[in-house]
Write an enzyme that holds these catalytic residues in place. Structure first.
Site, short mmCIF file in Angstrom:
data_model
loop_
_atom_site.label_atom_id
_atom_site.label_comp_id
_atom_site.label_asym_id
_atom_site.label_seq_id
_atom_site.Cartn_x
_atom_site.Cartn_y
_atom_site.Cartn_z
NE ARG A 170 -3.48 -2.31 0.12
CZ ARG A 170 -3.48 -3.61 -0.54
NH1 ARG A 170 -2.36 -3.42 -1.10
NH2 ARG A 170 -4.19 -4.64 -0.48
CB SER A 220 -8.70 -1.17 4.70
OG SER A 220 -9.14 -2.50 4.31
CD GLU A 291 -5.03 0.44 2.81
OE1 GLU A 291 -5.03 -0.54 3.69
OE2 GLU A 291 -5.83 0.30 1.98
C1 LIG Z 1 -15.66 0.03 -0.66
C2 LIG Z 1 -14.38 0.12 -0.93
C3 LIG Z 1 -13.56 -0.94 -0.88
C4 LIG Z 1 -12.25 -0.76 -1.07
N1 LIG Z 1 -11.33 -1.99 -1.52
C5 LIG Z 1 -9.87 -1.67 -1.60
C6 LIG Z 1 -9.30 -3.02 -1.75
O1 LIG Z 1 -9.52 -4.15 -1.71
N2 LIG Z 1 -7.95 -2.79 -1.74
C7 LIG Z 1 -7.26 -1.63 -1.88
O2 LIG Z 1 -6.01 -1.34 -1.86
N3 LIG Z 1 -7.84 -0.39 -1.55
C8 LIG Z 1 -9.43 -0.58 -1.50
N4 LIG Z 1 -10.09 0.60 -1.28
C9 LIG Z 1 -9.39 2.05 -1.19
C10 LIG Z 1 -9.54 2.75 -2.61
O3 LIG Z 1 -10.45 2.40 -3.29
C11 LIG Z 1 -7.93 2.50 -3.17
O4 LIG Z 1 -6.93 2.96 -2.07
C12 LIG Z 1 -7.86 3.42 -4.42
O5 LIG Z 1 -6.69 3.02 -4.89
C13 LIG Z 1 -7.87 4.67 -4.19
O6 LIG Z 1 -7.84 5.26 -5.50
P1 LIG Z 1 -8.82 7.02 -5.68
O7 LIG Z 1 -8.63 7.14 -7.19
O8 LIG Z 1 -10.15 6.54 -5.17
O9 LIG Z 1 -7.83 7.62 -4.96
P2 LIG Z 1 -8.23 8.95 -3.95
O10 LIG Z 1 -8.84 8.31 -2.64
O11 LIG Z 1 -8.74 9.91 -4.84
O12 LIG Z 1 -6.84 9.37 -3.35
C14 LIG Z 1 -5.86 8.56 -2.59
C15 LIG Z 1 -4.61 9.09 -2.68
O13 LIG Z 1 -4.00 8.89 -3.90
C16 LIG Z 1 -3.69 10.16 -4.67
N5 LIG Z 1 -3.97 10.10 -6.03
C17 LIG Z 1 -5.07 9.97 -6.71
N6 LIG Z 1 -5.12 10.21 -7.91
C18 LIG Z 1 -3.82 10.36 -8.15
C19 LIG Z 1 -3.10 10.60 -9.38
N7 LIG Z 1 -3.58 10.57 -10.52
N8 LIG Z 1 -1.70 10.96 -9.28
C20 LIG Z 1 -1.02 10.91 -8.16
N9 LIG Z 1 -1.86 10.79 -6.87
C21 LIG Z 1 -3.10 10.45 -6.77
C22 LIG Z 1 -4.42 11.19 -3.75
O14 LIG Z 1 -3.79 12.64 -3.56
C23 LIG Z 1 -4.45 10.44 -2.41
O15 LIG Z 1 -3.46 10.97 -1.67
C24 LIG Z 1 -11.50 0.51 -1.03
C25 LIG Z 1 -12.50 1.67 -0.96
C26 LIG Z 1 -13.72 1.44 -0.80
C27 LIG Z 1 -14.60 2.79 -0.74
#
Ligand SMILES: Cc1cc2nc3c(=O)[nH]c(=O)nc-3n(C[C@H](O)[C@H](O)[C@H](O)COP(=O)(O)OP(=O)(O)OC[C@H]3O[C@@H](n4cnc5c(N)ncnc54)[C@H](O)[C@@H]3O)c2cc1C
Length: 299
Positions: A170, A220, A291
């Protein structure tokens, strides 16, 4: 106010909106949101944040992000336009940072490309998934990423190999040196469409059965401790399952998820996080680490 200078600098690519619209927790007050459609626009914005010293952050689907309820006096950059497209050549996929991960994973399965079944239920964008090295069931982005294009504040553009991305559980180097992940090259493998689709269906079914799906959450909350039991188990043992503060509660379905049961504010979530860390430390001696990411600060 930063939103005014952002509006002046990027009149066609800036709006002010509540961050609750952009986060899966549905929490967050007003903020200036920049929406670049292509690399030139993104580079211009990255130069501007550096030149003006403006606090900035990328935001993807907001599925791992806690945004302050009283808003944030910085800019968030949300990739649109060309960043939401992907292309496939053989087993190589090139995807923009704004592509929804589940859609890409589903498309890969349908095209008979193996390696992304783990991602079908992770509701982020490709850029956010690289930043987090998102993963599930023993696989993560680092297993399939071959290279990343990133634009740093100031406008420097770099192509990083997977080895240069600092991937670990992560974690990636983008967490210590933030930049905009604008596109990602994934190396997949040949597979059987029918079998991949079936595995994707099974994965989604398993997730629906064990995670809260209908109530707003951010996945998480805590990372798995090194050599320790899963955080969900620790939190449950410490009586946190179902524990509520204001409009937020540790999920009765899975204790490592915090749900917004209707009107939670960011402070409710932070209070739960701090309370859980303290309790788990006192009772087990294990210090949990978040996380989730907090926009503009620490927990
Ligand atoms: C129901 C649910 C289930 C989930 N299950 C999992 C799972 O099984 N495994 C897991 O790992 N995660 C899980 N997650 C967490 C999440 O979906 C992941 O961490 C995902 O990768 C976040 O992506 P995001 O685009 O939503 O990022 P955001 O939440 O928008 O941002 C997260 C971080 O990434 C940075 N970021 C976003 N986009 C970029 C970019 N283009 N360039 C640089 N930095 C960027 C942001 O600045 C921030 O610091 C889950 C979330 C939910 C709501």
């Amino acid at each position: 106010m930063i939103c005014h200078s952002a509006m002046t600098a990027f009149p066609h690519r800036c709006r002010v909106a509540p961050l609750s619209d952009l986060t899966t927790w549905r929490i967050g007050g007003p903020c200036a949101i920049l929406t670049p459609l292509n690399r030139d626009e993104l580079r211009g914005m990255m130069r501007w944040v550096a030149d003006t010293g403006t606090p900035w952050s990328m935001i993807g689907r907001g599925s791992n992000l806690l945004a302050p309820s009283n808003g944030w006096d910085g800019v968030v950059i949300n990739l649109q336009g060309e960043f939401r497209a992907f292309g496939v050549r053989g087993e190589t996929v090139t995807a923009g940072g704004g592509v929804p991960l589940p859609a890409l994973a589903g498309a890969a399965c349908s095209m008979g490309l193996a390696g992304m079944v783990f991602a079908v239920g992770i509701p982020g964008t490709v850029g956010g998934a690289v930043f987090m090295n998102a993963g599930a069931y023993g696989a993560s982005m680092m297993d399939i990423v071959r290279g990343v294009q990133v634009i740093y504040p100031g406008g420097e553009t770099r192509h990083l190999s997977s080895g240069e991305c600092g991937f670990n559980y992560r974690t990636s180097s983008f967490q210590t040196r933030p930049g905009a992940v604008c596109s990602v090259i994934l190396e997949l493998a040949p597979g059987d469409r029918g079998e991949l689709r079936e595995r994707a269906r099974e994965t989604l079914g398993k997730r629906r059965a064990s995670f809260p799906i209908k109530v707003p959450n951010a996945g998480s909350v805590f990372r798995r401790p090194k050599d320790g039991p899963p955080p969900g188990m620790l939190l449950e043992e410490c009586g946190m399952k179902g524990f509520a503060v204001g409009g937020a509660r540790f999920s009765p379905v899975h204790a490592n998820f915090i749900e917004n049961t209707g009107n939670a504010c960011s402070e409710d979530i932070l209070t739960l996080v701090r309370t859980a860390k303290r309790r788990v430390l006192e009772r087990t001696g294990i210090l949990l680490h978040e996380e989730i990411r907090v926009l503009g600060g620490e927990t």
